[in-house]
Write a protein that holds these residues in place. Sequence first.
Motif, PDB file in Angstrom:
ATOM      1  N   LEU A 145       0.832  -1.191   0.000  1.00  0.00           N
ATOM      2  CA  LEU A 145       0.000   0.000   0.000  1.00  0.00           C
ATOM      3  C   LEU A 145       0.874   1.251   0.000  1.00  0.00           C
ATOM      4  O   LEU A 145       1.940   1.260   0.619  1.00  0.00           O
ATOM      5  CB  LEU A 145      -0.935  -0.019   1.213  1.00  0.00           C
ATOM      6  CG  LEU A 145      -1.897  -1.213   1.252  1.00  0.00           C
ATOM      7  CD1 LEU A 145      -2.658  -1.233   2.565  1.00  0.00           C
ATOM      8  CD2 LEU A 145      -2.836  -1.191   0.065  1.00  0.00           C
ATOM      9  N   PRO A 146       0.424   2.306  -0.669  1.00  0.00           N
ATOM     10  CA  PRO A 146       1.267   3.503  -0.793  1.00  0.00           C
ATOM     11  C   PRO A 146       1.380   4.344   0.471  1.00  0.00           C
ATOM     12  O   PRO A 146       2.255   5.201   0.552  1.00  0.00           O
ATOM     13  CB  PRO A 146       0.589   4.295  -1.908  1.00  0.00           C
ATOM     14  CG  PRO A 146      -0.831   3.860  -1.886  1.00  0.00           C
ATOM     15  CD  PRO A 146      -0.810   2.417  -1.444  1.00  0.00           C
ATOM     16  N   ASP A 147       0.536   4.111   1.463  1.00  0.00           N
ATOM     17  CA  ASP A 147       0.558   4.939   2.681  1.00  0.00           C
ATOM     18  C   ASP A 147       1.663   4.493   3.631  1.00  0.00           C
ATOM     19  O   ASP A 147       1.382   3.908   4.680  1.00  0.00           O
ATOM     20  CB  ASP A 147      -0.772   4.844   3.443  1.00  0.00           C
ATOM     21  CG  ASP A 147      -1.983   4.849   2.574  1.00  0.00           C
ATOM     22  OD1 ASP A 147      -2.356   3.767   2.101  1.00  0.00           O
ATOM     23  OD2 ASP A 147      -2.527   5.925   2.348  1.00  0.00           O
ATOM     24  N   MET A 148       2.896   4.747   3.278  1.00  0.00           N
ATOM     25  CA  MET A 148       3.990   4.353   4.166  1.00  0.00           C
ATOM     26  C   MET A 148       4.096   5.341   5.336  1.00  0.00           C
ATOM     27  O   MET A 148       3.660   6.485   5.227  1.00  0.00           O
ATOM     28  CB  MET A 148       5.287   4.258   3.383  1.00  0.00           C
ATOM     29  CG  MET A 148       5.248   3.110   2.389  1.00  0.00           C
ATOM     30  SD  MET A 148       6.835   2.694   1.667  1.00  0.00           S
ATOM     31  CE  MET A 148       6.973   3.925   0.392  1.00  0.00           C
ATOM     32  N   VAL A 149       4.683   4.865   6.435  1.00  0.00           N
ATOM     33  CA  VAL A 149       4.725   5.639   7.674  1.00  0.00           C
ATOM     34  C   VAL A 149       6.171   5.906   8.086  1.00  0.00           C
ATOM     35  O   VAL A 149       6.766   5.115   8.816  1.00  0.00           O
ATOM     36  CB  VAL A 149       4.005   4.880   8.822  1.00  0.00           C
ATOM     37  CG1 VAL A 149       3.943   5.747  10.073  1.00  0.00           C
ATOM     38  CG2 VAL A 149       2.629   4.416   8.395  1.00  0.00           C
ATOM     39  N   PRO A 150       6.767   7.002   7.610  1.00  0.00           N
ATOM     40  CA  PRO A 150       8.098   7.352   8.087  1.00  0.00           C
ATOM     41  C   PRO A 150       7.988   8.141   9.389  1.00  0.00           C
ATOM     42  O   PRO A 150       7.193   9.068   9.500  1.00  0.00           O
ATOM     43  CB  PRO A 150       8.652   8.234   6.960  1.00  0.00           C
ATOM     44  CG  PRO A 150       7.433   8.886   6.378  1.00  0.00           C
ATOM     45  CD  PRO A 150       6.304   7.895   6.546  1.00  0.00           C
ATOM     46  N   VAL A 151       8.749   7.735  10.382  1.00  0.00           N
ATOM     47  CA  VAL A 151       8.751   8.442  11.666  1.00  0.00           C
ATOM     48  C   VAL A 151      10.139   9.042  11.852  1.00  0.00           C
ATOM     49  O   VAL A 151      11.075   8.346  12.254  1.00  0.00           O
ATOM     50  CB  VAL A 151       8.402   7.497  12.840  1.00  0.00           C
ATOM     51  CG1 VAL A 151       8.406   8.269  14.157  1.00  0.00           C
ATOM     52  CG2 VAL A 151       7.052   6.822  12.607  1.00  0.00           C
ATOM     53  N   PRO A 152      10.297  10.345  11.530  1.00  0.00           N
ATOM     54  CA  PRO A 152      11.599  10.991  11.711  1.00  0.00           C
ATOM     55  C   PRO A 152      11.868  11.317  13.180  1.00  0.00           C
ATOM     56  O   PRO A 152      10.943  11.384  13.983  1.00  0.00           O
ATOM     57  CB  PRO A 152      11.462  12.277  10.885  1.00  0.00           C
ATOM     58  CG  PRO A 152      10.004  12.583  10.902  1.00  0.00           C
ATOM     59  CD  PRO A 152       9.305  11.248  10.968  1.00  0.00           C
ATOM     60  N   HIS A 153      13.140  11.495  13.508  1.00  0.00           N
ATOM     61  CA  HIS A 153      13.552  11.819  14.881  1.00  0.00           C
ATOM     62  C   HIS A 153      12.887  10.865  15.877  1.00  0.00           C
ATOM     63  O   HIS A 153      12.395  11.275  16.932  1.00  0.00           O
ATOM     64  CB  HIS A 153      13.235  13.279  15.218  1.00  0.00           C
ATOM     65  CG  HIS A 153      13.784  14.251  14.223  1.00  0.00           C
ATOM     66  ND1 HIS A 153      15.142  14.459  14.064  1.00  0.00           N
ATOM     67  CD2 HIS A 153      13.167  15.027  13.295  1.00  0.00           C
ATOM     68  CE1 HIS A 153      15.339  15.343  13.090  1.00  0.00           C
ATOM     69  NE2 HIS A 153      14.157  15.703  12.610  1.00  0.00           N
ATOM     70  N   ALA A 154      12.872   9.589  15.499  1.00  0.00           N
ATOM     71  CA  ALA A 154      12.141   8.586  16.272  1.00  0.00           C
ATOM     72  C   ALA A 154      12.708   8.382  17.667  1.00  0.00           C
ATOM     73  O   ALA A 154      11.997   7.904  18.552  1.00  0.00           O
ATOM     74  CB  ALA A 154      12.112   7.259  15.518  1.00  0.00           C
ATOM     75  N   ASP A 155      13.946   8.770  17.880  1.00  0.00           N
ATOM     76  CA  ASP A 155      14.522   8.657  19.218  1.00  0.00           C
ATOM     77  C   ASP A 155      13.810   9.576  20.210  1.00  0.00           C
ATOM     78  O   ASP A 155      13.911   9.400  21.418  1.00  0.00           O
ATOM     79  CB  ASP A 155      16.023   8.921  19.193  1.00  0.00           C
ATOM     80  CG  ASP A 155      16.397  10.227  18.507  1.00  0.00           C
ATOM     81  OD1 ASP A 155      15.682  10.658  17.565  1.00  0.00           O
ATOM     82  OD2 ASP A 155      17.412  10.824  18.895  1.00  0.00           O
ATOM     83  N   LYS A 156      13.044  10.547  19.674  1.00  0.00           N
ATOM     84  CA  LYS A 156      12.277  11.471  20.518  1.00  0.00           C
ATOM     85  C   LYS A 156      10.787  11.416  20.186  1.00  0.00           C
ATOM     86  O   LYS A 156      10.010  12.198  20.717  1.00  0.00           O
ATOM     87  CB  LYS A 156      12.787  12.891  20.302  1.00  0.00           C
ATOM     88  CG  LYS A 156      14.245  13.086  20.657  1.00  0.00           C
ATOM     89  CD  LYS A 156      14.710  14.480  20.267  1.00  0.00           C
ATOM     90  CE  LYS A 156      16.182  14.642  20.490  1.00  0.00           C
ATOM     91  NZ  LYS A 156      16.980  14.415  19.305  1.00  0.00           N
ATOM     92  N   ALA A 157      10.371  10.512  19.298  1.00  0.00           N
ATOM     93  CA  ALA A 157       9.006  10.533  18.759  1.00  0.00           C
ATOM     94  C   ALA A 157       7.972   9.773  19.577  1.00  0.00           C
ATOM     95  O   ALA A 157       6.783   9.973  19.387  1.00  0.00           O
ATOM     96  CB  ALA A 157       9.010   9.985  17.333  1.00  0.00           C
TER      97      ALA A 157
END
Length: 189
Positions: A145-157
């Motif tokens: 599916l095209p709805d990918m979930v990137p979580v930037p700065h995940a060390d604080k997310a």
Amino acid sequence: MTTPNILVFSGSARAGSLNGKLADLAAAELSKLEAKVKRISLKDFPLPVYDGDFEREHGAPPEALAFRSELDSHHGIFIACPEYNSGYAPMLKNTLDWASRGLSRPLLAGKILSLGSASPSWRGGWRGLIQIQTALTVGMGATVLPDMVPVPHADKAFAADGSLSEAAPAKMLQAAVTRLVRAATQAAS
């Protein structure tokens, strides 16, 4: 309406993995949508590095067949994919490579997948997501599916309760899991 079976795992088995946290959160959100969710760890499927000579001599390890069985028994799959050196995780690649051996069909033919990545970088794992998407669709026959979930700065997310503290990735995750449940329900029917 059929309740979809959805498998969730992370491409990292490290304790405290950011992608493990993302997989846990995705599993919780999928359960809220009344999917039948199974959360596994690649640590439960220890495999040697793929080696054609080893395979010729010993066949596929039982852990590879057990992992393949997990994939086969689910309508949808959510993978939290760590990014390693601008690509996807070697443990994930090795596990998928072993599971694909000896099949007369692509490993993930007919499967609906959703992808996410939690990374300390500002990119949120996009480079690894693009690579794994190509491998899963072209090499393994999956519908990603095209709805990918990137979580930037995940060390604080991640908040203390395991939720995402920023609205944008939280909305992306909700959209992705909702679409995964919808598509997996259609595939199950």
